[in-house]
Design a protein around this motif. Structure first.
Motif, PDB file in Angstrom:
ATOM      1  N   LYS A  57       0.828  -1.207   0.000  1.00  0.00           N
ATOM      2  CA  LYS A  57       0.000   0.000   0.000  1.00  0.00           C
ATOM      3  C   LYS A  57       0.865   1.262   0.000  1.00  0.00           C
ATOM      4  CE  LYS A  57      -3.982   0.231   2.084  1.00  0.00           C
ATOM      5  NZ  LYS A  57      -4.702   0.437   0.824  1.00  0.00           N
ATOM      6  N   VAL A  58       1.973   1.227   0.728  1.00  0.00           N
ATOM      7  CA  VAL A  58       2.891   2.371   0.768  1.00  0.00           C
ATOM      8  C   VAL A  58       3.382   2.681  -0.648  1.00  0.00           C
ATOM      9  CG1 VAL A  58       5.244   3.014   1.465  1.00  0.00           C
ATOM     10  CG2 VAL A  58       3.626   2.209   3.177  1.00  0.00           C
ATOM     11  N   GLU A  59       3.784   1.660  -1.377  1.00  0.00           N
ATOM     12  CA  GLU A  59       4.292   1.859  -2.741  1.00  0.00           C
ATOM     13  C   GLU A  59       3.169   2.221  -3.705  1.00  0.00           C
ATOM     14  OE1 GLU A  59       7.457   2.181  -3.606  1.00  0.00           O
ATOM     15  OE2 GLU A  59       7.867   1.863  -1.471  1.00  0.00           O
ATOM     16  N   ARG A  60       2.084   1.466  -3.678  1.00  0.00           N
ATOM     17  CA  ARG A  60       0.981   1.648  -4.628  1.00  0.00           C
ATOM     18  C   ARG A  60       0.343   3.030  -4.504  1.00  0.00           C
ATOM     19  NH1 ARG A  60      -1.974  -2.182  -7.361  1.00  0.00           N
ATOM     20  NH2 ARG A  60      -0.882  -3.740  -6.167  1.00  0.00           N
ATOM     21  N   GLU A  61       0.267   3.551  -3.297  1.00  0.00           N
ATOM     22  CA  GLU A  61      -0.425   4.823  -3.070  1.00  0.00           C
ATOM     23  C   GLU A  61       0.520   6.024  -3.015  1.00  0.00           C
ATOM     24  OE1 GLU A  61      -3.203   4.388   0.199  1.00  0.00           O
ATOM     25  OE2 GLU A  61      -3.709   2.378  -0.488  1.00  0.00           O
ATOM     26  N   GLY A  62       1.793   5.808  -3.340  1.00  0.00           N
ATOM     27  CA  GLY A  62       2.729   6.920  -3.393  1.00  0.00           C
ATOM     28  C   GLY A  62       3.139   7.470  -2.037  1.00  0.00           C
ATOM     29  N   ILE A  63       2.938   6.681  -0.995  1.00  0.00           N
ATOM     30  CA  ILE A  63       3.285   7.126   0.357  1.00  0.00           C
ATOM     31  C   ILE A  63       4.799   7.303   0.488  1.00  0.00           C
ATOM     32  CG2 ILE A  63       3.235   6.466   2.803  1.00  0.00           C
ATOM     33  CD1 ILE A  63       0.502   7.357   1.777  1.00  0.00           C
ATOM     34  N   SER A  64       5.585   6.474  -0.188  1.00  0.00           N
ATOM     35  CA  SER A  64       7.049   6.603  -0.127  1.00  0.00           C
ATOM     36  C   SER A  64       7.504   7.949  -0.677  1.00  0.00           C
ATOM     37  CB  SER A  64       7.728   5.484  -0.913  1.00  0.00           C
ATOM     38  OG  SER A  64       7.565   4.265  -0.250  1.00  0.00           O
ATOM     39  N   ASP A  65       6.934   8.336  -1.817  1.00  0.00           N
ATOM     40  CA  ASP A  65       7.291   9.630  -2.410  1.00  0.00           C
ATOM     41  C   ASP A  65       6.874  10.782  -1.505  1.00  0.00           C
ATOM     42  OD1 ASP A  65       8.325   8.322  -4.633  1.00  0.00           O
ATOM     43  OD2 ASP A  65       6.441   8.469  -5.752  1.00  0.00           O
ATOM     44  N   GLU A  71      10.407  14.425   4.320  1.00  0.00           N
ATOM     45  CA  GLU A  71      11.574  13.932   5.051  1.00  0.00           C
ATOM     46  C   GLU A  71      11.213  13.029   6.225  1.00  0.00           C
ATOM     47  OE1 GLU A  71      13.944  17.374   5.992  1.00  0.00           O
ATOM     48  OE2 GLU A  71      14.372  17.759   3.883  1.00  0.00           O
ATOM     49  N   VAL A  72      10.302  12.102   5.958  1.00  0.00           N
ATOM     50  CA  VAL A  72       9.901  11.099   6.948  1.00  0.00           C
ATOM     51  C   VAL A  72      10.624   9.809   6.597  1.00  0.00           C
ATOM     52  CG1 VAL A  72       7.990   9.779   7.932  1.00  0.00           C
ATOM     53  CG2 VAL A  72       7.640  12.161   7.246  1.00  0.00           C
ATOM     54  N   GLU A  73      11.369   9.260   7.542  1.00  0.00           N
ATOM     55  CA  GLU A  73      12.148   8.050   7.312  1.00  0.00           C
ATOM     56  C   GLU A  73      11.252   6.813   7.297  1.00  0.00           C
ATOM     57  OE1 GLU A  73      15.836   5.681   9.399  1.00  0.00           O
ATOM     58  OE2 GLU A  73      15.672   7.842   9.694  1.00  0.00           O
ATOM     59  N   ALA A  74      11.467   5.952   6.305  1.00  0.00           N
ATOM     60  CA  ALA A  74      10.712   4.699   6.196  1.00  0.00           C
ATOM     61  C   ALA A  74      11.220   3.698   7.220  1.00  0.00           C
ATOM     62  CB  ALA A  74      10.858   4.128   4.793  1.00  0.00           C
ATOM     63  N   PRO A  75      10.347   2.795   7.687  1.00  0.00           N
ATOM     64  CA  PRO A  75      10.796   1.763   8.637  1.00  0.00           C
ATOM     65  C   PRO A  75      11.688   0.742   7.948  1.00  0.00           C
ATOM     66  CG  PRO A  75       8.539   1.350   7.968  1.00  0.00           C
ATOM     67  CD  PRO A  75       8.942   2.676   7.361  1.00  0.00           C
ATOM     68  N   PRO A  76      12.554   0.071   8.704  1.00  0.00           N
ATOM     69  CA  PRO A  76      13.395  -0.977   8.114  1.00  0.00           C
ATOM     70  C   PRO A  76      12.531  -2.172   7.713  1.00  0.00           C
ATOM     71  CG  PRO A  76      13.622  -0.968  10.490  1.00  0.00           C
ATOM     72  CD  PRO A  76      12.776   0.222  10.130  1.00  0.00           C
ATOM     73  N   TYR A  95       2.681   4.299   7.337  1.00  0.00           N
ATOM     74  CA  TYR A  95       1.622   4.635   6.388  1.00  0.00           C
ATOM     75  C   TYR A  95       0.697   5.692   6.993  1.00  0.00           C
ATOM     76  CZ  TYR A  95      -2.368   4.126   3.267  1.00  0.00           C
ATOM     77  OH  TYR A  95      -3.388   4.363   2.386  1.00  0.00           O
ATOM     78  N   ALA A  96       0.243   5.446   8.213  1.00  0.00           N
ATOM     79  CA  ALA A  96      -0.687   6.363   8.866  1.00  0.00           C
ATOM     80  C   ALA A  96      -0.057   7.738   9.092  1.00  0.00           C
ATOM     81  CB  ALA A  96      -1.161   5.776  10.187  1.00  0.00           C
ATOM     82  N   ARG A  97       1.192   7.737   9.496  1.00  0.00           N
ATOM     83  CA  ARG A  97       1.897   9.002   9.773  1.00  0.00           C
ATOM     84  C   ARG A  97       2.014   9.858   8.511  1.00  0.00           C
ATOM     85  NH1 ARG A  97       8.153   9.402  11.676  1.00  0.00           N
ATOM     86  NH2 ARG A  97       8.245  11.659  11.795  1.00  0.00           N
ATOM     87  N   VAL A  98       2.347   9.228   7.400  1.00  0.00           N
ATOM     88  CA  VAL A  98       2.527   9.955   6.148  1.00  0.00           C
ATOM     89  C   VAL A  98       1.184  10.249   5.489  1.00  0.00           C
ATOM     90  CG1 VAL A  98       3.600   9.878   3.857  1.00  0.00           C
ATOM     91  CG2 VAL A  98       4.834   9.003   5.848  1.00  0.00           C
ATOM     92  N   PHE A  99       0.215   9.356   5.617  1.00  0.00           N
ATOM     93  CA  PHE A  99      -1.112   9.507   4.998  1.00  0.00           C
ATOM     94  C   PHE A  99      -1.749  10.835   5.401  1.00  0.00           C
ATOM     95  CE2 PHE A  99      -5.720   8.825   4.919  1.00  0.00           C
ATOM     96  CZ  PHE A  99      -5.904   8.365   3.613  1.00  0.00           C
ATOM     97  N   VAL A 100      -1.587  11.223   6.652  1.00  0.00           N
ATOM     98  CA  VAL A 100      -2.256  12.435   7.160  1.00  0.00           C
ATOM     99  C   VAL A 100      -1.530  13.730   6.788  1.00  0.00           C
ATOM    100  CG1 VAL A 100      -3.330  11.232   9.069  1.00  0.00           C
ATOM    101  CG2 VAL A 100      -1.121  12.336   9.414  1.00  0.00           C
ATOM    102  N   LEU A 101      -0.322  13.643   6.228  1.00  0.00           N
ATOM    103  CA  LEU A 101       0.422  14.858   5.853  1.00  0.00           C
ATOM    104  C   LEU A 101      -0.208  15.546   4.659  1.00  0.00           C
ATOM    105  CD1 LEU A 101       4.094  13.605   6.217  1.00  0.00           C
ATOM    106  CD2 LEU A 101       2.833  15.050   7.781  1.00  0.00           C
TER     107      LEU A 101
END
Length: 101
Positions: A57-65, A71-76, A95-101
């Motif tokens: 979901k992180v990749e598909r929904e562009g959460i990584s970008d 400047e939010v670090e991804a989990p290992p 996902y939740a942390r970045v989703f709300v930005l």
């Protein structure tokens, strides 16, 4: 019968194959729909908490970008042998942390 009954065998049991349900979870919109689906049965709850679902979901929904832009670090990556519910916690929180930005 009933929605919850589809995970206990009998009619509709094919719909609960882990691979099929996991793929469906990848296409659910946002975290609210995943949480709602997690109430169907124990197995779907386990899948809703799985790292494999949230990483896709992180990749598909562009959460990584989006995370990179803010400047939010991804989990290992999840550790091998981790419990299904425990391993998804970091990816789900990310996902939740970045989703709300």
């Amino acid at each position: 019968g009933g929605v919850g009954g589809t995970c206990r065998g009998g009619r509709g049991a094919g719909l609960c194959g882990i691979t099929t349900v996991e793929k469906v979870f990848h296409f659910l919109e946002g975290p609210a729909h995943v949480v709602r689906a997690s109430t169907v049965c124990r197995r779907w709850h386990e899948l809703a908490c799985a790292d494999s679902v949230w990483r896709v979901k992180v990749e598909r929904e562009g959460i990584s970008d989006k995370a990179k832009a803010f400047e939010v670090e991804a989990p290992p990556p999840a550790q091998e042998g981790a419990l299904l519910e425990d391993e998804g916690t970091a990816s789900m929180a990310f996902y939740a942390r970045v989703f709300v930005l």
